[in-house]
Design an enzyme around this catalytic site. Structure first.
Site: not given
Ligand SMILES: *Cc1c(COP(=O)(O)O)cnc(C)c1O
Length: 365
Positions: A106-107, A110, A119, A123, A126, A128, A288, A325, A332
Protein backbone atom coordinates in the site's frame (compact mmCIF):
# COMPACT_ATOMS: atom_id res chain seq x y z
CA UNK A 1 -9.70 -21.89 38.00
CA UNK A 2 -8.97 -25.60 37.74
CA UNK A 3 -6.63 -24.72 34.87
CA UNK A 4 -4.21 -23.19 37.32
CA UNK A 5 -3.42 -26.59 38.83
CA UNK A 6 -1.31 -27.48 35.80
CA UNK A 7 2.37 -28.08 36.74
CA UNK A 8 4.51 -25.04 36.09
CA UNK A 9 6.78 -26.68 33.51
CA UNK A 10 3.75 -27.51 31.36
CA UNK A 11 2.13 -24.11 31.92
CA UNK A 12 5.34 -22.39 30.78
CA UNK A 13 5.57 -24.55 27.65
CA UNK A 14 4.23 -22.80 24.54
CA UNK A 15 3.47 -26.07 22.77
CA UNK A 16 1.44 -27.26 25.74
CA UNK A 17 -0.54 -24.01 25.64
CA UNK A 18 -1.26 -24.48 21.94
CA UNK A 19 -2.10 -28.20 22.22
CA UNK A 20 -4.51 -27.50 25.06
CA UNK A 21 -6.42 -24.62 23.50
CA UNK A 22 -10.09 -24.60 24.41
CA UNK A 23 -12.03 -24.99 21.20
CA UNK A 24 -15.41 -26.47 22.08
CA UNK A 25 -18.47 -25.47 24.06
CA UNK A 26 -18.17 -28.55 26.26
CA UNK A 27 -14.58 -27.80 27.25
CA UNK A 28 -15.25 -24.13 27.92
CA UNK A 29 -18.26 -24.94 30.11
CA UNK A 30 -15.93 -26.74 32.50
CA UNK A 31 -14.31 -23.41 33.39
CA UNK A 32 -16.88 -20.68 32.76
CA UNK A 33 -20.61 -20.47 33.41
CA UNK A 34 -21.62 -19.33 29.94
CA UNK A 35 -24.38 -16.87 29.07
CA UNK A 36 -27.12 -18.00 26.65
CA UNK A 37 -25.75 -15.57 24.02
CA UNK A 38 -22.32 -17.19 24.34
CA UNK A 39 -23.66 -20.75 24.08
CA UNK A 40 -25.63 -19.82 20.99
CA UNK A 41 -22.69 -17.74 19.76
CA UNK A 42 -20.26 -20.67 19.93
CA UNK A 43 -22.75 -22.90 18.13
CA UNK A 44 -23.63 -20.45 15.39
CA UNK A 45 -20.11 -19.23 14.62
CA UNK A 46 -18.75 -22.75 14.14
CA UNK A 47 -16.90 -23.06 10.84
CA UNK A 48 -17.35 -19.34 10.18
CA UNK A 49 -15.58 -17.68 13.11
CA UNK A 50 -14.21 -20.56 15.18
CA UNK A 51 -13.10 -20.27 18.80
CA UNK A 52 -9.70 -21.14 20.25
CA UNK A 53 -8.42 -19.89 23.62
CA UNK A 54 -5.10 -20.74 25.22
CA UNK A 55 -5.36 -21.90 28.85
CA UNK A 56 -3.07 -18.98 29.75
CA UNK A 57 -5.38 -16.36 28.18
CA UNK A 58 -8.44 -18.04 29.70
CA UNK A 59 -6.79 -17.89 33.14
CA UNK A 60 -6.78 -14.08 32.94
CA UNK A 61 -10.58 -14.09 32.77
CA UNK A 62 -12.80 -13.52 35.80
CA UNK A 63 -15.34 -16.33 35.24
CA UNK A 64 -17.88 -14.50 37.42
CA UNK A 65 -17.91 -11.34 35.30
CA UNK A 66 -20.02 -11.51 32.12
CA UNK A 67 -18.41 -8.27 30.85
CA UNK A 68 -14.82 -9.28 31.56
CA UNK A 69 -12.56 -7.71 28.88
CA UNK A 70 -10.71 -11.00 28.21
CA UNK A 71 -14.02 -12.81 27.87
CA UNK A 72 -15.35 -10.24 25.39
CA UNK A 73 -12.23 -10.62 23.23
CA UNK A 74 -12.15 -14.44 23.27
CA UNK A 75 -15.61 -16.02 23.65
CA UNK A 76 -17.96 -15.81 20.64
CA UNK A 77 -21.36 -14.16 21.11
CA UNK A 78 -24.35 -14.52 18.87
CA UNK A 79 -24.13 -10.82 17.96
CA UNK A 80 -21.26 -11.76 15.57
CA UNK A 81 -23.76 -13.40 13.22
CA UNK A 82 -26.49 -10.82 13.86
CA UNK A 83 -28.04 -9.70 10.58
CA UNK A 84 -26.96 -6.05 10.96
CA UNK A 85 -23.42 -6.91 12.09
CA UNK A 86 -23.07 -9.18 9.05
CA UNK A 87 -24.66 -6.77 6.58
CA UNK A 88 -22.91 -3.55 7.61
CA UNK A 89 -19.38 -4.91 7.87
CA UNK A 90 -17.04 -5.82 5.05
CA UNK A 91 -14.86 -8.95 5.00
CA UNK A 92 -11.85 -7.03 3.69
CA UNK A 93 -12.61 -3.40 4.60
CA UNK A 94 -8.97 -2.35 4.13
CA UNK A 95 -8.56 -4.07 0.73
CA UNK A 96 -5.63 -6.17 1.79
CA UNK A 97 -6.20 -8.93 -0.73
CA UNK A 98 -4.23 -8.24 -3.88
CA UNK A 99 -2.53 -9.96 -6.81
CA UNK A 100 0.05 -11.90 -4.86
CA UNK A 101 -1.53 -14.06 -2.15
CA UNK A 102 -0.44 -12.82 1.27
CA UNK A 103 1.13 -9.57 0.09
CA UNK A 104 -0.26 -6.02 0.48
CA UNK A 105 1.81 -3.20 -0.97
CA UNK A 106 0.00 0.00 0.00
CA UNK A 107 2.63 2.51 1.06
CA UNK A 108 5.54 2.75 -1.38
CA UNK A 109 8.21 1.93 1.22
CA UNK A 110 6.38 -0.76 3.24
CA UNK A 111 4.86 -4.12 2.53
CA UNK A 112 2.62 -6.40 4.58
CA UNK A 113 3.16 -10.19 4.39
CA UNK A 114 0.62 -12.56 5.92
CA UNK A 115 2.30 -15.91 6.43
CA UNK A 116 -0.33 -18.10 8.13
CA UNK A 117 -4.02 -18.16 9.07
CA UNK A 118 -3.22 -19.89 12.39
CA UNK A 119 -3.68 -17.96 15.63
CA UNK A 120 -3.23 -18.92 19.26
CA UNK A 121 -6.55 -17.23 20.09
CA UNK A 122 -9.16 -16.11 17.59
CA UNK A 123 -9.87 -12.59 18.78
CA UNK A 124 -13.52 -11.75 18.30
CA UNK A 125 -12.62 -8.25 17.05
CA UNK A 126 -9.98 -9.44 14.54
CA UNK A 127 -9.52 -7.19 11.49
CA UNK A 128 -8.74 -10.34 9.45
CA UNK A 129 -11.79 -12.25 10.63
CA UNK A 130 -12.39 -13.19 7.00
CA UNK A 131 -9.55 -15.72 7.19
CA UNK A 132 -10.93 -17.64 10.20
CA UNK A 133 -13.04 -19.91 8.02
CA UNK A 134 -10.05 -20.89 5.85
CA UNK A 135 -8.81 -23.30 8.49
CA UNK A 136 -5.36 -23.24 10.06
CA UNK A 137 -2.90 -23.12 7.22
CA UNK A 138 0.60 -21.72 6.90
CA UNK A 139 1.68 -20.42 3.50
CA UNK A 140 3.71 -22.88 1.48
CA UNK A 141 7.37 -22.32 0.70
CA UNK A 142 6.35 -21.48 -2.89
CA UNK A 143 3.94 -18.78 -1.68
CA UNK A 144 6.58 -17.31 0.64
CA UNK A 145 9.15 -17.36 -2.17
CA UNK A 146 6.74 -15.51 -4.44
CA UNK A 147 6.27 -12.76 -1.88
CA UNK A 148 10.02 -12.50 -1.34
CA UNK A 149 10.65 -12.28 -5.10
CA UNK A 150 8.22 -9.38 -5.30
CA UNK A 151 10.03 -7.60 -2.49
CA UNK A 152 13.38 -8.26 -4.21
CA UNK A 153 12.08 -6.72 -7.44
CA UNK A 154 10.72 -3.58 -5.74
CA UNK A 155 13.65 -1.52 -4.55
CA UNK A 156 11.43 1.11 -2.94
CA UNK A 157 10.50 -1.35 -0.17
CA UNK A 158 12.50 -0.67 3.00
CA UNK A 159 10.19 -2.10 5.64
CA UNK A 160 8.57 -5.54 5.72
CA UNK A 161 5.77 -6.19 8.17
CA UNK A 162 5.24 -9.92 8.75
CA UNK A 163 1.81 -10.74 10.08
CA UNK A 164 -0.87 -13.41 9.89
CA UNK A 165 -2.66 -14.96 11.64
CA UNK A 166 0.14 -15.40 14.07
CA UNK A 167 3.50 -15.26 12.26
CA UNK A 168 5.50 -16.45 15.28
CA UNK A 169 3.41 -19.62 15.40
CA UNK A 170 5.60 -20.82 12.53
CA UNK A 171 8.45 -23.11 13.49
CA UNK A 172 11.83 -21.54 14.16
CA UNK A 173 13.24 -23.01 10.92
CA UNK A 174 10.55 -21.40 8.80
CA UNK A 175 10.95 -18.06 10.61
CA UNK A 176 14.70 -18.26 10.05
CA UNK A 177 14.17 -19.02 6.35
CA UNK A 178 11.98 -15.93 5.88
CA UNK A 179 14.39 -13.68 7.77
CA UNK A 180 17.45 -15.05 5.97
CA UNK A 181 15.89 -14.53 2.55
CA UNK A 182 14.69 -11.00 3.42
CA UNK A 183 18.11 -10.03 4.77
CA UNK A 184 19.70 -11.02 1.46
CA UNK A 185 17.78 -8.10 -0.11
CA UNK A 186 19.85 -4.95 0.23
CA UNK A 187 16.99 -2.45 0.17
CA UNK A 188 15.11 -4.13 3.05
CA UNK A 189 16.11 -2.19 6.16
CA UNK A 190 13.44 -2.91 8.73
CA UNK A 191 11.67 -6.17 9.50
CA UNK A 192 8.70 -6.14 11.84
CA UNK A 193 6.54 -8.93 13.22
CA UNK A 194 2.92 -8.20 14.05
CA UNK A 195 2.40 -10.76 16.83
CA UNK A 196 -0.09 -11.10 19.65
CA UNK A 197 1.81 -13.92 21.35
CA UNK A 198 3.16 -11.67 24.15
CA UNK A 199 -0.51 -11.36 25.15
CA UNK A 200 -1.98 -14.75 24.22
CA UNK A 201 0.89 -17.19 24.88
CA UNK A 202 3.97 -15.32 26.16
CA UNK A 203 5.66 -18.68 26.72
CA UNK A 204 6.66 -18.57 23.02
CA UNK A 205 9.42 -16.15 23.99
CA UNK A 206 10.91 -18.50 26.57
CA UNK A 207 12.37 -20.36 23.57
CA UNK A 208 16.02 -19.33 23.26
CA UNK A 209 16.13 -20.69 19.71
CA UNK A 210 13.47 -18.20 18.60
CA UNK A 211 15.22 -15.33 20.39
CA UNK A 212 18.57 -16.30 18.78
CA UNK A 213 16.95 -16.15 15.34
CA UNK A 214 15.24 -12.81 15.90
CA UNK A 215 18.46 -11.33 17.26
CA UNK A 216 20.58 -12.68 14.42
CA UNK A 217 18.67 -10.77 11.72
CA UNK A 218 18.58 -7.42 13.53
CA UNK A 219 17.03 -4.89 13.16
CA UNK A 220 13.86 -6.85 13.86
CA UNK A 221 11.01 -5.10 15.66
CA UNK A 222 7.96 -6.50 17.39
CA UNK A 223 4.53 -4.89 17.08
CA UNK A 224 2.21 -6.42 19.59
CA UNK A 225 -1.41 -5.97 20.60
CA UNK A 226 -2.29 -5.35 24.25
CA UNK A 227 -5.83 -4.05 24.65
CA UNK A 228 -6.41 -4.07 28.39
CA UNK A 229 -4.32 -3.61 31.57
CA UNK A 230 -5.35 -7.11 32.72
CA UNK A 231 -3.27 -8.50 29.84
CA UNK A 232 -0.08 -7.01 31.26
CA UNK A 233 0.94 -9.90 33.51
CA UNK A 234 4.17 -11.22 35.00
CA UNK A 235 4.53 -13.70 32.15
CA UNK A 236 3.89 -11.12 29.42
CA UNK A 237 6.37 -8.80 31.13
CA UNK A 238 8.93 -11.60 31.12
CA UNK A 239 8.33 -12.26 27.41
CA UNK A 240 8.86 -8.57 26.64
CA UNK A 241 11.94 -8.42 28.84
CA UNK A 242 13.53 -11.34 27.00
CA UNK A 243 12.92 -9.62 23.67
CA UNK A 244 14.33 -6.30 24.86
CA UNK A 245 17.46 -8.01 26.22
CA UNK A 246 18.08 -9.32 22.69
CA UNK A 247 17.81 -5.82 21.27
CA UNK A 248 14.32 -6.27 19.84
CA UNK A 249 12.13 -3.21 20.47
CA UNK A 250 8.50 -3.93 21.36
CA UNK A 251 5.80 -1.46 20.28
CA UNK A 252 2.10 -1.82 20.88
CA UNK A 253 -1.00 -1.32 18.77
CA UNK A 254 -4.27 -1.14 20.69
CA UNK A 255 -7.70 -1.26 19.07
CA UNK A 256 -10.40 0.88 20.65
CA UNK A 257 -13.14 -1.62 21.52
CA UNK A 258 -16.57 -0.95 22.94
CA UNK A 259 -16.99 -2.53 26.36
CA UNK A 260 -13.33 -3.61 26.49
CA UNK A 261 -11.21 -0.46 26.73
CA UNK A 262 -13.42 2.52 25.87
CA UNK A 263 -13.25 4.07 29.34
CA UNK A 264 -10.60 6.83 29.49
CA UNK A 265 -9.38 5.54 32.87
CA UNK A 266 -8.94 1.98 31.50
CA UNK A 267 -6.95 3.27 28.54
CA UNK A 268 -4.77 5.41 30.82
CA UNK A 269 -4.07 2.39 33.02
CA UNK A 270 -3.23 0.29 29.94
CA UNK A 271 -0.73 2.87 28.67
CA UNK A 272 0.84 3.18 32.12
CA UNK A 273 1.11 -0.61 32.42
CA UNK A 274 2.81 -0.78 29.02
CA UNK A 275 5.40 1.85 29.91
CA UNK A 276 6.16 -0.02 33.14
CA UNK A 277 7.24 -3.03 31.06
CA UNK A 278 9.03 -0.77 28.51
CA UNK A 279 6.56 -1.28 25.69
CA UNK A 280 5.98 1.88 23.64
CA UNK A 281 2.32 2.51 22.76
CA UNK A 282 2.48 3.21 19.02
CA UNK A 283 -1.09 3.25 17.72
CA UNK A 284 -4.58 3.39 19.06
CA UNK A 285 -6.67 2.23 16.12
CA UNK A 286 -10.26 3.09 15.61
CA UNK A 287 -12.08 -0.22 15.12
CA UNK A 288 -12.49 -1.02 11.41
CA UNK A 289 -15.91 -1.93 9.93
CA UNK A 290 -15.14 -5.64 9.76
CA UNK A 291 -17.90 -8.11 8.93
CA UNK A 292 -18.76 -9.97 12.14
CA UNK A 293 -17.03 -7.45 14.42
CA UNK A 294 -18.69 -4.05 13.99
CA UNK A 295 -20.43 -4.37 17.36
CA UNK A 296 -17.06 -3.41 18.90
CA UNK A 297 -17.05 0.00 17.18
CA UNK A 298 -17.29 3.20 19.23
CA UNK A 299 -17.77 6.74 17.95
CA UNK A 300 -14.72 8.74 16.86
CA UNK A 301 -15.70 11.27 19.58
CA UNK A 302 -14.97 8.54 22.13
CA UNK A 303 -11.46 8.08 20.75
CA UNK A 304 -10.83 11.84 20.78
CA UNK A 305 -12.13 12.06 24.36
CA UNK A 306 -9.67 9.34 25.39
CA UNK A 307 -6.76 11.08 23.66
CA UNK A 308 -7.63 14.33 25.41
CA UNK A 309 -7.78 12.48 28.73
CA UNK A 310 -4.33 10.92 28.25
CA UNK A 311 -2.55 14.21 27.54
CA UNK A 312 -1.18 15.61 30.81
CA UNK A 313 -1.80 12.39 32.76
CA UNK A 314 1.03 10.26 31.37
CA UNK A 315 4.49 10.75 29.85
CA UNK A 316 4.38 11.74 26.22
CA UNK A 317 6.01 8.36 25.50
CA UNK A 318 2.82 6.70 26.69
CA UNK A 319 0.55 8.53 24.26
CA UNK A 320 -0.16 6.55 21.09
CA UNK A 321 -1.22 7.98 17.74
CA UNK A 322 -4.96 7.60 17.36
CA UNK A 323 -5.64 6.56 13.75
CA UNK A 324 -8.46 5.52 11.47
CA UNK A 325 -7.93 3.36 8.43
CA UNK A 326 -9.57 4.87 5.36
CA UNK A 327 -11.95 2.74 3.31
CA UNK A 328 -10.77 1.23 0.06
CA UNK A 329 -7.25 0.69 1.36
CA UNK A 330 -6.38 4.39 1.31
CA UNK A 331 -4.19 4.13 4.41
CA UNK A 332 -4.10 5.35 8.00
CA UNK A 333 -4.96 8.89 9.09
CA UNK A 334 -3.96 10.26 12.52
CA UNK A 335 -6.60 12.04 14.57
CA UNK A 336 -6.01 14.49 17.41
CA UNK A 337 -8.24 16.52 19.69
CA UNK A 338 -8.38 20.09 18.45
CA UNK A 339 -5.94 22.16 20.47
CA UNK A 340 -6.09 25.27 18.28
CA UNK A 341 -9.11 27.25 19.48
CA UNK A 342 -8.49 30.22 17.19
CA UNK A 343 -5.99 31.32 14.62
CA UNK A 344 -5.40 34.60 12.77
CA UNK A 345 -2.16 34.59 10.84
CA UNK A 346 0.56 33.87 13.36
CA UNK A 347 -1.64 34.59 16.35
CA UNK A 348 -2.98 31.42 17.92
CA UNK A 349 -5.22 30.65 20.84
CA UNK A 350 -4.23 27.17 22.07
CA UNK A 351 -5.94 24.99 24.59
CA UNK A 352 -3.44 23.79 27.20
CA UNK A 353 -3.45 20.27 28.66
CA UNK A 354 -5.37 21.62 31.67
CA UNK A 355 -8.05 23.22 29.48
CA UNK A 356 -6.82 26.80 29.73
CA UNK A 357 -7.00 29.07 26.65
CA UNK A 358 -3.52 30.48 25.98
CA UNK A 359 -2.78 33.19 23.44
CA UNK A 360 0.53 32.86 21.62
CA UNK A 361 1.91 34.70 18.61
CA UNK A 362 4.55 32.66 16.88
CA UNK A 363 6.71 34.65 14.47
CA UNK A 364 9.39 33.36 12.22
CA UNK A 365 12.72 35.10 12.84
C1 LIG B 1 -0.65 -0.36 8.74
C2 LIG B 1 -0.04 -0.87 7.54
C3 LIG B 1 1.34 -0.75 7.32
C4 LIG B 1 2.28 -0.16 8.35
O1 LIG B 1 2.00 1.17 8.65
P1 LIG B 1 2.83 1.91 9.78
O2 LIG B 1 2.11 3.22 9.97
O3 LIG B 1 4.22 2.09 9.25
O4 LIG B 1 2.82 1.06 11.00
C5 LIG B 1 1.86 -1.21 6.14
N1 LIG B 1 1.08 -1.78 5.21
C6 LIG B 1 -0.25 -1.91 5.38
C7 LIG B 1 -1.05 -2.52 4.31
C8 LIG B 1 -0.86 -1.45 6.54
O5 LIG B 1 -2.17 -1.60 6.71
Amino acid sequence: MELLKVPKDLWNDYNWQIRNRIKTLEELQRYVKLLPEEIEGIRRTQGLYPMAITPYYLSLMDPEDPEDPIRLQAIPRVVEVDEKVQREGEPDALREEGDIPGLTHRYPDRVLMTVTTFCAVYCRHCMRKRIFSEGERARTKEEIDRMISYIREHEEIRDVLISGGEPLSLGNDRIEYILRELRKIRHVEIIRFGTRLPVLAPQRFFDEGLLDTLEKYSPVWINTHFNHPKEVTELSAEAVDRLLRRGIPVNNQTVLLKGVNDEPETMLELMRSLLRIKVKPQYLFHCDPIKGAIHFRTSVDKGIEIMRYLRGRISGMGIPTYAVDLPGGKGKVPLLPNYVLERKGNRFVFESFSGEAVEYTIDEV
